[in-house]
Design an enzyme around this catalytic site. Structure first.
Site, PDB file in Angstrom:
ATOM      1  CG  ASN A   1      -1.874   1.203   1.183  1.00 24.76           C
ATOM      2  OD1 ASN A   1      -1.468   2.335   1.385  1.00 24.76           O
ATOM      3  ND2 ASN A   1      -3.133   0.936   0.898  1.00 24.76           N
TER       4      ASN A   1
ATOM      5  CB  SER B   1      -6.092   1.660  -4.502  1.00 25.73           C
ATOM      6  OG  SER B   1      -6.495   2.999  -4.320  1.00 25.73           O
ATOM      7  CD  GLU B   2      -5.681   3.865   1.206  1.00 23.47           C
ATOM      8  OE1 GLU B   2      -4.923   3.198   0.471  1.00 23.47           O
ATOM      9  OE2 GLU B   2      -5.327   4.924   1.762  1.00 23.47           O
ATOM     10  CG  ASN B   3     -10.041   3.748  -3.771  1.00 25.91           C
ATOM     11  OD1 ASN B   3      -8.927   3.255  -3.691  1.00 25.91           O
ATOM     12  ND2 ASN B   3     -10.458   4.349  -4.852  1.00 25.91           N
TER      13      ASN B   3
ATOM     14  CB  SER C   1     -10.331  -2.101   0.920  1.00 21.46           C
ATOM     15  OG  SER C   1      -9.057  -1.560   0.734  1.00 21.46           O
TER      16      SER C   1
END
Lengths: 231, 219
Positions: B22, B45-47, B87
């Site tokens: 990340n 991608s944390e979304n 996520s």
């Protein structure tokens, strides 16, 4: 199949009252319910508490509701990129709960899933932990977070059917599926609405049980916050 | 002193084959440009995406495909999309091997502050608190000193904390340092042309210097 369709955004949001708790899907400006936001601007309501990862930008998304002073409180994880928001916050007109993003997502998920609280490592040792129960599990500290539920949740999907089943596209999925489940009444606006039976049941992201109202939106702008390209 | 690109380039050397990674906003995002093509890694991608690709060409820009910095991106072959709860389940569950993020301050016991300046900046923590509380390996990209020359490597953070005892390694514009399990910044490498004395004088927290400190290389 139960038919969930309503005519348009105005009908979908017609009974949303002042001072209620509202969830809105989206990450940045991606996957936000553009049509319902426009329809809410036409309603004479205020004092809303809005759960949304972000607060839009000055002239788009939730930023429009802020500008019209319809919002009393935001529950979010990141609210940069919005000068009006910052002004209202610093002047005390707006309340804000800032929550770690994963905790926000899980609190909403828990709300829809009937889990009143859970333990997470996020925020241990920080001001986020203030006033919260801390417990040690297997040698590591965790803090207790409560579920989040709302009177209404408003989500945006790519495709949907008349039974309320939803399919999202790309990273526009983000918070939408959890919010669909966590709202007592979930309103879904979709880019393409089809008859029940036309979507492949294997591909459904959000089952229609969570969705009470659905309509096909119009004129999606899908504004981009950071247009980055390679040459 | 290293440029932002050079900091990113040096951090890219820390990446190992097979890692899920990340990258935070800012310098960490640049790291992607310098990861060796011989390594198979996946960027999260944390979304809600595993498999971030390069920025799109103008004709491929898609508003429904953005990274956590809200930049338009592409997906590499083999990508997966999911919701934000999933996520962070993979982040908290320890499935992401390496987190690279920026910092305003780091303390000698590995505390990090990067989300708030009281009275000045109220943007929020985004996913940073979840990431630092969960990742096995956290590398920080930062400037060694503030614009007015104050050290950002401190005995204790003065700004609101993002996470405690979590940073493993720092790559600043002056040096590579590791956090000692017993507290303290262990000096590992110097930026080209920067002396041990300069790094010592610009590190306010406890600095541990043993033997010859090599100049860093980038390949």
């Amino acid at each position: 199949m139960i038919n969930k369709t309503v005519k348009n955004a105005a009908e979908a949001v017609a009974d949303i009252p002042s001072h209620c708790m509202l969830m809105m899907g989206g990450f940045g400006l991606s996957g936000i319910p553009e049509n319902c936001i426009q329809a809410l601007l036409e309603r004479p309501i205020s004092g809303l508490t809005i759960v949304s990862n972000n607060a839009g930008v000055d002239d788009f998304g939730i930023g429009l509701l802020l500008k019209k002073r319809m919002v009393k409180k935001m529950i979010s994880s990141y609210v940069g990129e919005n000068a009006e928001f910052e002004r209202q916050l610093l002047s005390g007109e707006l309340e804000v709960d800032l929550i770690p993003q994963g905790t926000l997502a899980e609190r909403v998920r828990a709300g829809g899933a009937g889990i009143p609280a859970f333990f997470t490592p996020a925020g241990v040792g920080t001001e986020v932990a203030t006033g919260k129960e801390i417990r040690e599990f297997d040698g590591k500290l965790y803090l207790m977070e409560r579920w989040l539920r709302a009177d209404f949740s408003i989500v945006k999907a790519w495709k949907g059917d008349t039974a309320g089943n939803l399919i999202f596209k790309g990273t526009a999925r983000n918070f939408n599926p959890m919010m669909a489940a966590a709202g007592k009444i979930c309103i879904a606006e979709v880019e393409e609405l089809v008859e029940a039976g036309e979507l492949d049941p294997n591909q459904i992201h959000t089952p229609g049980i969570y969705v009470q109202r659905i309509f096909q939106g119009v004129n999606y702008e899908k504004r981009i916050e950071q247009r980055t390209v390679s040459h | 002193m290293l440029t932002k690109e050079q900091i990113a380039k040096r951090i890219a050397k820390e990446v190992k084959n097979g890692q899920y990674i990340n990258l935070g906003i800012g310098i960490p995002t640049l790291v992607a440009n310098y990861i060796s093509k011989n390594l198979d890694v996946v960027l999260q991608s944390e979304n809600g995406l595993l498999g971030i690709g390069p920025f799109p060409t103008e004709d491929k820009v898609d508003p429904d495909l953005i990274n956590a910095g809200k930049q338009t991106i592409t997906m590499v072959p083999g990508s997966a999309l999911f919701n934000s709860a999933e996520s962070f389940a993979m982040i908290r569950g320890g499935h992401v091997h390496l987190t690279i993020l920026g910092a305003m301050e780091v303390s000698e016991n590995g505390d990090i502050a990067n989300w708030k300046i009281p009275g000045k900046m109220v943007k929020g923590m985004g996913g940073a608190m979840d990431l630092v509380a969960s990742a096995k390996n956290i590398i920080v990209a930062m400037q060694h000193c503030s614009k007015d020359g104050q050290s950002k490597l401190l005995a204790e953070c003065t700004l609101p904390i993002t996470g405690i005892k979590c940073v493993k390694k720092i790559v600043s514009d002056l040096a590579v340092l590791e956090i000692s399990p017993n507290g303290g910044f262990i000096l590992k490498e110097r930026a080209p042309g920067v002396s041990v004395e300069e790094i010592r004088s610009k590190t306010a927290g406890k600095i541990l210097i043993e033997g010859e400190i090599p100049e860093m290389t980038f390949e």
